[in-house]
Write a protein that holds these residues in place. Sequence first.
Motif, PDB file in Angstrom:
ATOM      1  N   SER A   1      73.168 -77.639  14.946  1.00  0.00           N
ATOM      2  CA  SER A   1      72.485 -78.102  13.739  1.00  0.00           C
ATOM      3  C   SER A   1      73.506 -78.237  12.621  1.00  0.00           C
ATOM      4  N   CYS A   2      73.208 -79.091  11.655  1.00  0.00           N
ATOM      5  CA  CYS A   2      74.077 -79.268  10.495  1.00  0.00           C
ATOM      6  C   CYS A   2      73.228 -79.331   9.229  1.00  0.00           C
ATOM      7  N   ALA A   3      73.851 -79.029   8.116  1.00  0.00           N
ATOM      8  CA  ALA A   3      73.193 -79.147   6.819  1.00  0.00           C
ATOM      9  C   ALA A   3      74.229 -79.568   5.789  1.00  0.00           C
ATOM     10  N   LEU A   4      73.750 -80.229   4.756  1.00  0.00           N
ATOM     11  CA  LEU A   4      74.620 -80.739   3.698  1.00  0.00           C
ATOM     12  C   LEU A   4      74.355 -79.962   2.419  1.00  0.00           C
ATOM     13  N   ARG A   5      75.425 -79.398   1.847  1.00  0.00           N
ATOM     14  CA  ARG A   5      75.290 -78.652   0.597  1.00  0.00           C
ATOM     15  C   ARG A   5      75.353 -79.591  -0.607  1.00  0.00           C
ATOM     16  N   ARG A   6      74.926 -79.084  -1.742  1.00  0.00           N
ATOM     17  CA  ARG A   6      74.884 -79.881  -2.964  1.00  0.00           C
ATOM     18  C   ARG A   6      76.268 -80.375  -3.367  1.00  0.00           C
ATOM     19  N   ASN A   7      77.312 -79.642  -2.997  1.00  0.00           N
ATOM     20  CA  ASN A   7      78.676 -80.059  -3.338  1.00  0.00           C
ATOM     21  C   ASN A   7      79.227 -81.107  -2.376  1.00  0.00           C
ATOM     22  N   GLY A   8      78.403 -81.552  -1.409  1.00  0.00           N
ATOM     23  CA  GLY A   8      78.816 -82.600  -0.486  1.00  0.00           C
ATOM     24  C   GLY A   8      79.465 -82.111   0.786  1.00  0.00           C
ATOM     25  N   LEU A   9      79.642 -80.810   0.945  1.00  0.00           N
ATOM     26  CA  LEU A   9      80.284 -80.273   2.141  1.00  0.00           C
ATOM     27  C   LEU A   9      79.251 -80.017   3.235  1.00  0.00           C
ATOM     28  N   ALA A  10      79.596 -80.403   4.458  1.00  0.00           N
ATOM     29  CA  ALA A  10      78.709 -80.196   5.603  1.00  0.00           C
ATOM     30  C   ALA A  10      79.006 -78.855   6.255  1.00  0.00           C
ATOM     31  N   GLN A  11      77.961 -78.205   6.746  1.00  0.00           N
ATOM     32  CA  GLN A  11      78.098 -76.952   7.481  1.00  0.00           C
ATOM     33  C   GLN A  11      77.275 -77.066   8.751  1.00  0.00           C
ATOM     34  N   CYS A  12      77.884 -76.755   9.896  1.00  0.00           N
ATOM     35  CA  CYS A  12      77.196 -76.849  11.187  1.00  0.00           C
ATOM     36  C   CYS A  12      77.272 -75.520  11.918  1.00  0.00           C
ATOM     37  N   TRP A  13      76.327 -75.289  12.830  1.00  0.00           N
ATOM     38  CA  TRP A  13      76.283 -74.056  13.591  1.00  0.00           C
ATOM     39  C   TRP A  13      75.655 -74.333  14.951  1.00  0.00           C
ATOM     40  N   GLY A  14      75.889 -73.402  15.896  1.00  0.00           N
ATOM     41  CA  GLY A  14      75.393 -73.588  17.257  1.00  0.00           C
ATOM     42  C   GLY A  14      76.533 -73.905  18.211  1.00  0.00           C
ATOM     43  N   ASP A  15      76.252 -74.677  19.236  1.00  0.00           N
ATOM     44  CA  ASP A  15      77.238 -75.041  20.256  1.00  0.00           C
ATOM     45  C   ASP A  15      78.393 -75.826  19.635  1.00  0.00           C
ATOM     46  N   ASP A  16      79.613 -75.366  19.888  1.00  0.00           N
ATOM     47  CA  ASP A  16      80.797 -76.052  19.355  1.00  0.00           C
ATOM     48  C   ASP A  16      81.760 -76.427  20.475  1.00  0.00           C
ATOM     49  N   SER A  17      81.248 -76.563  21.701  1.00  0.00           N
ATOM     50  CA  SER A  17      82.106 -76.825  22.855  1.00  0.00           C
ATOM     51  C   SER A  17      82.818 -78.164  22.770  1.00  0.00           C
ATOM     52  N   LEU A  18      82.256 -79.123  22.019  1.00  0.00           N
ATOM     53  CA  LEU A  18      82.870 -80.441  21.855  1.00  0.00           C
ATOM     54  C   LEU A  18      83.341 -80.666  20.418  1.00  0.00           C
ATOM     55  N   GLY A  19      83.329 -79.609  19.623  1.00  0.00           N
ATOM     56  CA  GLY A  19      83.710 -79.737  18.223  1.00  0.00           C
ATOM     57  C   GLY A  19      82.586 -80.220  17.337  1.00  0.00           C
ATOM     58  N   GLN A  20      81.351 -80.256  17.862  1.00  0.00           N
ATOM     59  CA  GLN A  20      80.232 -80.793  17.090  1.00  0.00           C
ATOM     60  C   GLN A  20      79.796 -79.891  15.941  1.00  0.00           C
ATOM     61  N   ALA A  21      80.162 -78.613  16.007  1.00  0.00           N
ATOM     62  CA  ALA A  21      79.821 -77.695  14.923  1.00  0.00           C
ATOM     63  C   ALA A  21      81.010 -77.444  13.999  1.00  0.00           C
ATOM     64  N   SER A  22      82.025 -78.317  14.078  1.00  0.00           N
ATOM     65  CA  SER A  22      83.220 -78.179  13.238  1.00  0.00           C
ATOM     66  C   SER A  22      83.433 -79.445  12.415  1.00  0.00           C
ATOM     67  N   PRO A  23      82.667 -79.625  11.339  1.00  0.00           N
ATOM     68  CA  PRO A  23      82.865 -80.808  10.492  1.00  0.00           C
ATOM     69  C   PRO A  23      84.229 -80.768   9.821  1.00  0.00           C
ATOM     70  N   PRO A  24      84.781 -81.919   9.476  1.00  0.00           N
ATOM     71  CA  PRO A  24      86.098 -81.949   8.832  1.00  0.00           C
ATOM     72  C   PRO A  24      86.097 -81.194   7.511  1.00  0.00           C
ATOM     73  N   GLU A  25      87.145 -80.447   7.282  1.00  0.00           N
ATOM     74  CA  GLU A  25      87.233 -79.610   6.088  1.00  0.00           C
ATOM     75  C   GLU A  25      87.529 -80.441   4.842  1.00  0.00           C
ATOM     76  N   GLY A  26      86.867 -80.109   3.762  1.00  0.00           N
ATOM     77  CA  GLY A  26      87.157 -80.720   2.478  1.00  0.00           C
ATOM     78  C   GLY A  26      86.595 -82.111   2.267  1.00  0.00           C
ATOM     79  N   VAL A  27      85.877 -82.660   3.247  1.00  0.00           N
ATOM     80  CA  VAL A  27      85.307 -83.998   3.105  1.00  0.00           C
ATOM     81  C   VAL A  27      83.910 -83.880   2.501  1.00  0.00           C
ATOM     82  N   GLN A  28      83.654 -84.624   1.445  1.00  0.00           N
ATOM     83  CA  GLN A  28      82.349 -84.606   0.790  1.00  0.00           C
ATOM     84  C   GLN A  28      81.504 -85.771   1.293  1.00  0.00           C
TER      85      GLN A  28
END
Length: 238
Positions: free
Chosen positions: A83-110
Amino acid sequence: MFVQLSAGTSHTCGVKVDQTLACWGAFRGAPGGLYQQVSAGSAHTCALTEHGTVVCWGDNAFGKCRHPGGADFVQVAAGGTFSCALRRNGLAQCWGDDSLGQASPPEGVQFRQIDASPTGHACGVTVAAAAVTGKSGSKSGNGGGGDVVCWGRNFDGEAAPRAGPFRQVSCGAYSTCAISAVDDTAACWGATRTSSRGPFYELVIAHAHACGIGADGGLQCWGSASGAERVPDGFQVA
């Protein structure tokens, strides 16, 4: 009456005019309270409360329902095993299965909008240009705002976006589609690369078909045209 709907793999949820939730299909339960937005995944659901907090329920394999704390969220996106969610500052946060990198959004991208797929990738439309440093991250465009950035599964090119700028993105099972910020036409990449003419106000892509709502409210669909993805009588088919 509903103000927002989300269709998952085997269930659908919606936010009613009074901000309460209703879900039907294989997973019918919905918590009480008032909500701004809901996203139905493969076997779980996440919703954004009136206070900006995230609530998730359903199958919790891989911890995809263990939502983060905080009351500064503006959007949720439930995928298959993450799952993912978008914060008010534009940063994405994801959690759950990360076997393919799907829970690791790029850092610092709004981002201004995000979406998550049922098979393991996610994408977002950026607010402004930013370096991509996340796992499996890839970026489209020429550095301007409104680029599409994707991360996670990329076996079919679904996380390798076309050049933007774009204003909305939708992640399907093995493909991704986005609406151009220049002329409102649709561009798709991955297993389903065909695009409809448009112009579109909003679009969504599933496993092998996509549909878009035109400025006049008309509906256009393309790709596989069997079963539930057939356009209802009285609607336009691209």
